[in-house]
Design a protein around this motif. Structure first.
Motif, PDB file in Angstrom:
ATOM      1  N   UNK A  48      10.635 -22.700  40.792  1.00 56.71           N
ATOM      2  CA  UNK A  48      10.143 -21.360  40.492  1.00 56.71           C
ATOM      3  C   UNK A  48       8.769 -21.068  41.087  1.00 56.71           C
ATOM      4  N   UNK A  49       8.095 -22.101  41.566  1.00 52.30           N
ATOM      5  CA  UNK A  49       6.779 -21.896  42.150  1.00 52.30           C
ATOM      6  C   UNK A  49       6.812 -21.633  43.641  1.00 52.30           C
ATOM      7  N   UNK A  50       8.009 -21.693  44.233  1.00 49.82           N
ATOM      8  CA  UNK A  50       8.127 -21.489  45.676  1.00 49.82           C
ATOM      9  C   UNK A  50       8.886 -20.196  45.986  1.00 49.82           C
ATOM     10  N   UNK A  51       8.469 -19.529  47.053  1.00 49.49           N
ATOM     11  CA  UNK A  51       9.187 -18.341  47.521  1.00 49.49           C
ATOM     12  C   UNK A  51      10.463 -18.791  48.213  1.00 49.49           C
ATOM     13  N   UNK A  52      11.569 -18.161  47.863  1.00 45.78           N
ATOM     14  CA  UNK A  52      12.895 -18.553  48.334  1.00 45.78           C
ATOM     15  C   UNK A  52      13.322 -17.592  49.444  1.00 45.78           C
TER      16      UNK A  52
ATOM     17  N   UNK B  80       6.159 -11.602  46.157  1.00 50.80           N
ATOM     18  CA  UNK B  80       7.285 -12.402  45.667  1.00 50.80           C
ATOM     19  C   UNK B  80       7.202 -12.676  44.169  1.00 50.80           C
ATOM     20  N   UNK B  81       6.020 -12.481  43.595  1.00 47.80           N
ATOM     21  CA  UNK B  81       5.843 -12.807  42.189  1.00 47.80           C
ATOM     22  C   UNK B  81       5.817 -14.305  41.924  1.00 47.80           C
ATOM     23  N   UNK B  82       5.598 -15.098  42.957  1.00 45.03           N
ATOM     24  CA  UNK B  82       5.656 -16.561  42.815  1.00 45.03           C
ATOM     25  C   UNK B  82       4.278 -17.222  42.775  1.00 45.03           C
ATOM     26  N   UNK B  83       3.209 -16.440  42.689  1.00 48.91           N
ATOM     27  CA  UNK B  83       1.851 -16.984  42.611  1.00 48.91           C
ATOM     28  C   UNK B  83       1.553 -17.944  43.760  1.00 48.91           C
ATOM     29  N   UNK B  84       1.811 -17.496  44.977  1.00 48.26           N
ATOM     30  CA  UNK B  84       1.486 -18.315  46.142  1.00 48.26           C
ATOM     31  C   UNK B  84      -0.026 -18.530  46.200  1.00 48.26           C
ATOM     32  N   UNK B  85      -0.472 -19.732  46.572  1.00 46.28           N
ATOM     33  CA  UNK B  85      -1.912 -20.019  46.611  1.00 46.28           C
ATOM     34  C   UNK B  85      -2.682 -19.042  47.499  1.00 46.28           C
ATOM     35  N   UNK B  86      -2.024 -18.583  48.572  1.00 43.22           N
ATOM     36  CA  UNK B  86      -2.632 -17.612  49.481  1.00 43.22           C
ATOM     37  C   UNK B  86      -1.514 -16.880  50.221  1.00 43.22           C
TER      38      UNK B  86
END
Length: 367
Positions: free
Chosen positions: A280-284, A141-147
């Motif tokens: 912007x930090x969350x996957x939509x 997603x390019x959203x830098x999810x923690x994991x």
């Protein structure tokens, strides 16, 4: 919906005589009058189960064999129509050539071959329909999810006259083997009538789904056929589903999830854009039953669009029809920066036969 069953049952009765005339040329045992009567009764059985079945005081498990028999007829009828068209063309060619002995022999061989092929398709399709697979998809997603987040997408389970409680037990077991973070149901939880679910409580096994962040569902077109939407929502809420009808929810795994009402009920849905996440930090993520708004979702900023509805055509060559109707009738495809996924579904409608598609759940790993 009743008019649909009346129409196709009437067509089935009318055309049954034609393909019976074809098939009996190849096999003498089909010449008996009781065989013709049996063929003629099948479309009537299909209509009766679907139209009057819910109102009969009969346990779903007792009615199910008749539902399967009527469903198998529908597939047999479907492929017999193609065989009949080719037979008519063969007879026309023979007529133009004089209908000699060689042509008479060709008619007989074709009738035998057509019957064997249609029956083989029916047997394979019936087996294929109850042997689901797990399809895996990965998307960055390019959203830098923690994991990474593991999502299990299940669409079109169609609980009803064909599939009931045991079917839900097997589905639950399959889902639980995936160790999901989130489980999503993409609509058409109910086939045509909620009565079967109320009598059999076929929805209850779904309460045993194991997950970390919840089970979420939306409505499909079939969920509206019975007209008891509120009752259905309450039933699935009672087994732990969070039903999203033009609603959004933020999950602890850095996901913003939007669920839309079915396209048939809201063809112009303002909530697609209105509910889109702004963090912007969350996957939509967007979950919709019918795969009709890929580019609209991409424009609104969604990272993942998930849908079902098409069944992958369910019985080839109907998949060519669904390919013309939808941008993505089955599979996964990038639309700009967004991943679009359409599942062919876990369940079935009308006929327990699948040709050209296999029932599935989709395991999506978001990064």
């Amino acid at each position: 919906m009743r008019s649909f069953f009346y129409f196709w049952s009437a067509v089935g009765v009318l055309l049954t005589g034609l393909y019976w005339l074809m098939y009996r040329r190849g096999f003498t045992f089909l010449n008996h009058a009781f065989v013709l009567c049996f063929f003629l009764c099948l479309p009537l059985l299909f209509c009766a189960v679907n139209v009057w079945g819910p109102s009969l005081a009969i346990e779903p498990r007792l009615l199910r064999p008749f539902a399967f028999l009527g469903g198998y007829w529908l597939a047999f009828f479907h492929y017999s129509v193609y065989a009949g068209i080719l037979y008519i063309l063969l007879r026309l060619a023979g007529l133009l050539a004089g209908n000699g002995a060689a042509w008479q022999h060709a008619y007989t061989l074709y009738a035998k071959g057509a019957f064997v092929v249609v029956m083989a398709i029916l047997v394979y399709g019936a087996w294929n329909a109850v042997h689901p697979v797990v399809r895996e998809v990965e998307h960055d997603t390019g959203k830098n999810l923690p994991q990474p987040v593991k999502i299990v997408l299940v669409t079109d389970i169609h609980l009803g006259s064909l599939f009931g409680r045991q079917y839900a037990v097997e589905l639950t077991e399959l889902i639980n083997r995936q160790n999901a973070d989130v489980v999503l149901f993409g609509g058409d939880q109910v086939d045509n009538s909620l009565t079967y679910l109320l009598r059999e409580k076929s929805y209850e096994p779904l309460q045993n789904i194991i997950n970390k962040y919840g089970v979420y569902g939306i409505l499909g077109n079939h969920d509206h056929f019975d007209g008891r939407i509120q009752t259905e929502l309450e039933l699935f809420h009672s087994v732990g589903f969070h039903m999203l009808v033009d609603e959004a929810v933020d999950l602890p795994c850095h996901i913003h999830l939007v669920g839309l009402e079915d396209y048939r009920s809201e063809p112009r849905n303002p909530y697609l854009e209105r509910l889109a996440g702004q963090d912007p930090g969350k996957a939509n993520l967007l979950l919709e039953h019918q795969p009709r708004r890929f580019w609209e979702a991409e424009k609104a900023g969604y990272d993942l669009y998930m849908a079902g509805h098409t069944h992958g055509g369910q019985q080839a060559p109907l998949n060519f029809v669904t390919k013309r109707m939808y941008l993505l009738d089955y599979g996964s495809k990038k639309f700009g920066n967004m991943m679009g996924i359409t599942s062919c579904g876990y369940g079935l409608w009308g006929s327990p036969v699948r040709i050209g598609s296999t029932p599935e759940i989709v395991v999506i790993t978001l990064k």
